[in-house]
Design an enzyme around this catalytic site. Structure first.
Site, PDB file in Angstrom:
ATOM      1  N   ASP A  67       0.800  -1.159  -0.077  1.00 20.33           N
ATOM      2  CA  ASP A  67      -0.096   0.009  -0.072  1.00 20.33           C
ATOM      3  C   ASP A  67       0.883   1.201   0.104  1.00 20.33           C
ATOM      4  OD1 ASP A  67       0.997  -0.327   2.526  1.00 20.33           O
ATOM      5  OD2 ASP A  67      -0.813  -0.950   3.456  1.00 20.33           O
ATOM      6  N   ASN A 115      -7.542  -2.501  13.782  1.00 19.80           N
ATOM      7  CA  ASN A 115      -8.977  -2.822  13.442  1.00 19.80           C
ATOM      8  C   ASN A 115      -8.815  -3.971  12.514  1.00 19.80           C
ATOM      9  OD1 ASN A 115      -7.782  -2.004  11.190  1.00 19.80           O
ATOM     10  ND2 ASN A 115      -9.050  -0.210  10.871  1.00 19.80           N
TER      11      ASN A 115
HETATM   12  C1  GLP Z   1      -0.214   0.178   8.478  1.00 17.20           C
HETATM   13  C2  GLP Z   1      -0.028  -0.752   7.216  1.00 17.20           C
HETATM   14  C3  GLP Z   1      -0.432  -2.130   7.388  1.00 17.20           C
HETATM   15  C4  GLP Z   1       0.597  -2.721   8.695  1.00 17.20           C
HETATM   16  C5  GLP Z   1      -0.244  -1.899   9.917  1.00 17.20           C
HETATM   17  C6  GLP Z   1       0.406  -2.447  11.242  1.00 17.20           C
HETATM   18  O1  GLP Z   1      -1.541   0.797   8.659  1.00 17.20           O
HETATM   19  N1  GLP Z   1      -0.868  -0.193   6.137  1.00 17.20           N
HETATM   20  O2  GLP Z   1       0.066  -2.996   6.110  1.00 17.20           O
HETATM   21  O3  GLP Z   1       0.078  -4.101   8.658  1.00 17.20           O
HETATM   22  O4  GLP Z   1       0.104  -0.455   9.557  1.00 17.20           O
HETATM   23  O5  GLP Z   1       1.346  -1.696  11.578  1.00 17.20           O
HETATM   24  P1  GLP Z   1       2.067  -1.896  12.886  1.00 17.20           P
HETATM   25  O6  GLP Z   1       3.183  -2.946  12.503  1.00 17.20           O
HETATM   26  O7  GLP Z   1       2.830  -0.653  13.077  1.00 17.20           O
HETATM   27  O8  GLP Z   1       1.237  -2.156  14.124  1.00 17.20           O
END
Ligand code: GLP
Length: 261
Positions: A67, A136
């Site tokens: 993304d 979420n």
């Molecule tokens: C973002 C990304 C996701 C990722 C998520 C979790 O929102 N778009 O792909 O899995 O964060 O992030 P973290 O590892 O910082 O909890």
């Protein structure tokens, strides 16, 4: 789905890095699917260490990221392109021209989504996809209610995601409210998917995604339909799982995992 639980975040990340190394060794021209987020930073650190030790060669590999924020230049330090350069691409021997991140500044966002999905298909598909999970239950930026049959598309981020991710920006207002993400179906189409979650804050959403019913309000639960999905957790993130003993039994008795125990 296989669930592997390691004692802490460091050993969970190490296992994910070793799985990645093994996949590249088996197929040097691997098409990798890559994820961002804080959980992944330690995985990339370990991959870089393995690369320096001569254990991973990216020279023939290519990649597609999950993304990107809409409205950020690739050179913006908060973009996922910049994250990938910093944590992985600038530190290993991958050919940057073979690394793909959706273009957050594309004038025609719909056309960019289609171009990205087509490019994944033209590459022969993603062999090995790394995933994190949002608070979420999102995978990529597939926010609650994203269709399980969605392909790469533009998403409006929900409040929970904004609250968590805006902290990573110098000023919360700077965080874009929209993103381009591979769809749930794009992720389900990958040949192998490896999701890493660590820390107690992820325990409840992991229990829902892994053992709860499949539902669009927790898009990670769609991974229950993935033909080859591995969920790697630390003790804290696995805390609420009810079938924990069974997962440990499989991991400890199957030949496939002998080298990782
Ligand atoms: C973002 C990304 C996701 C990722 C998520 C979790 O929102 N778009 O792909 O899995 O964060 O992030 P973290 O590892 O910082 O909890």
């Amino acid at each position: 789905m296989e669930i592997i639980i390691r004692k802490d975040a460091d050993s969970a990340a190490y296992l994910v890095a070793k799985l990645t190394a093994k996949a590249i060794k088996a197929k040097p021209a691997l098409t990798l699917g890559l994820a961002t987020g804080r959980t992944m930073e330690i995985v990339y650190d370990k991959i870089v260490e393995m690369h320096k030790a001569g254990k991973i060669d990216f020279s023939k590999a290519s990649s597609f990221n999950l993304d990107e924020y809409i409205g950020l230049e690739p050179t913006d330090e908060n973009s996922y392109r910049a994250y990938m350069n910093k944590f992985l691409f600038d530190r290993v021997n991958i050919d940057k021209s073979k690394t793909n991140v959706p273009l957050g500044m594309a004038k025609d966002v719909q056309a960019e989504c289609k171009r990205y999905e087509d490019a994944i298909n033209a590459s022969g598909g993603i062999d090995f996809q790394l995933l994190g999970i949002g608070m979420n239950g999102h995978i990529g930026f597939n926010e609650p209610m994203s269709s399980f049959s969605s392909l790469t598309s533009a998403k409006l981020l929900n409040e929970a995601t904004i609250k968590v991710n805006e902290k990573l920006f110098p000023n919360p207002e700077m965080m874009p409210r929209r993103a381009i993400t591979m769809g749930v179906k794009t992720i389900l189409n990958t040949k192998r998917a490896v999701l890493l979650a660590t820390g107690e804050s992820k325990a409840e959403i992991i229990a829902q995604a892994v053992e709860g019913p499949m539902r669009a309000s927790c898009t990670a639960s769609a991974l229950q339909m993935h033909p080859d999905c591995i969920i790697v957790l630390d003790e804290a993130a696995a805390k609420n799982l009810k079938m924990r003993d069974y997962y440990d039994f499989i991991f400890n008795s199957s030949d496939e995992w002998a080298e990782f125990r």
